[in-house]
Design an enzyme around this catalytic site. Structure first.
Site, PDB file in Angstrom:
ATOM      1  N   GLY A 103     -52.055 -18.426  23.250  1.00 38.16           N
ATOM      2  CA  GLY A 103     -51.989 -18.091  24.681  1.00 38.16           C
ATOM      3  C   GLY A 103     -51.177 -17.194  25.271  1.00 38.16           C
ATOM      4  N   ARG A 137     -47.232 -18.290  33.110  1.00 34.40           N
ATOM      5  CA  ARG A 137     -46.349 -18.938  34.221  1.00 34.40           C
ATOM      6  C   ARG A 137     -44.747 -18.518  33.682  1.00 34.40           C
ATOM      7  NH1 ARG A 137     -47.869 -24.925  34.398  1.00 34.40           N
ATOM      8  NH2 ARG A 137     -49.067 -24.380  32.485  1.00 34.40           N
ATOM      9  N   GLY A 170     -53.149 -33.487  30.153  1.00 34.24           N
ATOM     10  CA  GLY A 170     -54.557 -34.258  30.372  1.00 34.24           C
ATOM     11  C   GLY A 170     -54.009 -35.982  30.303  1.00 34.24           C
TER      12      GLY A 170
END
Length: 465
Positions: A11, A15, A139
């Protein structure tokens, strides 16, 4: 049975607001992803890292003994694991964990592997406060009426009621490898709006097949992922505290842990004393009974038994032998070697120089590209003129040589053993063993000249408006 770990590190980490890949941000001297890798290795796993954003930089940080797979373009966690399927065995158990969870402990991963048993999937869950649950990006763990996990819903796809669930997915899983790679991953379907493949669909498949278990971990902080600089600072503080406690329990005195920083790669011995403000970095190794004074910085430096590094000194890529004294306010640069019992005093800078046993450079000197013999004494203000604007040259000073204060040694030059160089000399030629060298202009004393100058200056000052 084979144990494999897939570490997801593809990734971007937007941020973090950084040009550096998130998993390469350092924590106590190591890239973030390295902490996760070492935890998996300590749990007995062979590791494969899935790289993507800044793939080459991430691969370089891994070293030669870590396997890797490429995910390009990034299309979700399920796709990332699928990209690794050709690089890991399709047998035994495979752990899947994120490269942004540096605080996970090997003991936690070992427990997950041991409790996995014959399950198709074991997911490590954690609890968050009900107050923070609606805002959490983790999640949610959805359980049925019997308390069994039925599925994991991503926060972006969760209903308002599901967002209130305080048991969340840590992102750490143990899978039956053959089932995951051969039965499930090839069947994954993309999810809108980004057409990403979710690994949580494999969890739902395990639940449907009756092979899912969820293991609630009691320390959410340990499993917290890092997404921004605030979380990065919290993780580093926790890891730093663990490092300090480890060394204190091993016999190191740390006067003020709140102001002491020790990289994970540093090695210390019993009865080392660290005063407040000490920073130890890289491959630094400190032997027994060494005292490091306040506000010293040592990086990639070895210090021998019984030596003292006094306040405010900075040492980089240096080697300090036994029973040496450094500082206060000394600077040892790359290639400095201090042999047994040598002394470097306040405001002395040394680079690519060997200082022989019992030799001294006590005050205000610069010694570069030099070899200084045992027992030599380097007077205050001495410098080796080792650079002529184009070339670096060497200075050799013999054993028991005495170099007077404010001497300039213009390299290349050799000063023999048992020599004396008079204070204030500029030495441009070799000095043989046992010789006295004085290289300075003769003093002139002009009687009453000082008063003439004072009177002249006074007249000038009187004329100023």
């Amino acid at each position: 049975m084979a144990r494999t770990a897939i570490v997801l590190a593809a990734g971007r980490g937007t941020r973090m607001k950084s040009t550096l890949s998130k998993v390469l941000h350092p924590l106590c001297g190591r890239p973030m992803v390295q902490w996760t890798i070492e935890a998996a290795q300590a749990a007995g796993c062979e590791v494969c890292v899935v790289v993507g954003h800044q793939a080459e930089s991430v691969r370089e940080s891994l070293g030669d003994n870590i396997g890797h797979a490429l995910q390009d373009p990034p299309r979700g966690t399920g796709d990332a694991v699928r990209c690794a399927s050709g690089s890991v065995p399709h047998e035994g158990t495979v752990l899947v964990l994120s490269g942004d969870t540096p605080r996970v402990r090997p003991e936690t991963l070992e427990q997950l592997l041991e409790q996995h048993g014959d399950a198709l999937c074991s997911v490590l869950t954690m609890g968050i406060t009900p107050q923070s649950a609606p805002e959490s990006a983790y999640g949610r763990i959805v359980r049925d009426d019997q308390g069994q996990v039925s599925r994991i819903v991503e926060a972006a796809n969760a209903s308002d009621a599901e967002l209130e669930i305080s048991e969340v997915n840590s992102g750490i899983y143990a899978f039956n490898a053959r089932w995951l790679f051969e039965d499930v991953l090839p069947q994954l379907q993309p999810h809108p709006p980004k057409d990403e493949y979710y690994l949580t669909d494999a969890v739902a498949a395990a639940a449907e097949a009756g092979g899912l278990q969820a293991l609630l971990h009691d320390n959410a902080d340990e499993l917290e992922g890092i997404n921004d600089r605030v979380q990065l600072s919290h993780a580093e503080a926790a890891l730093r505290r663990h490092i300090l406690e480890k060394w204190m329990l091993a016999g190191v005195t740390i006067r003020d842990p709140s102001s002491t920083y020790i990289d994970a790669s540093v090695k210390l011995s019993m009865d080392v004393i660290l005063e407040p403000g000490v920073v130890l970095k890289g491959s630094t190794q400190i032997s027994e009974k060494v005292r490091v004074g306040p506000h010293c910085v040592l990086e990639n430096t070895q210090v021998g038994p019984g030596s003292e590094i006094k306040a405010g000194s900075v040492c980089l890529n240096a080697s300090v032998g036994p029973q040496c004294a450094v500082g206060p306010m000394a600077r040892l640069r790359e290639g400095t070697v201090l042999e047994t019992g040598s002394k470097v005093g306040n405001f002395v800078e040394i680079k690519k120089t060997t200082l022989g046993a019992q030799a001294k450079a006590s005050h205000l000197s610069y010694l570069g590209d030099s070899v200084i013999g045992p027992g030599a004494n380097i007077g205050a203000g001495t410098i080796t003129c080792n650079y002529d604007g184009h070339t670096k040259s060497k200075t050799h000073i013999g054993e028991r040589a005495f170099i007077g204060s404010n001497t300039a040694l213009v390299a290349p030059v050799s000063i023999g053993k048992n020599t004396i160089v008079g204070a204030g000399s500029v030495v441009t030629h070799d000095v043989p063993d046992g010789a006295l060298a004085v290289a300075r202009a003769p003093q002139k004393t002009l009687k009453e000249k000082a008063q003439t100058i004072h009177d002249k200056n006074a007249r000038k000052a009187a004329k100023k408006p």
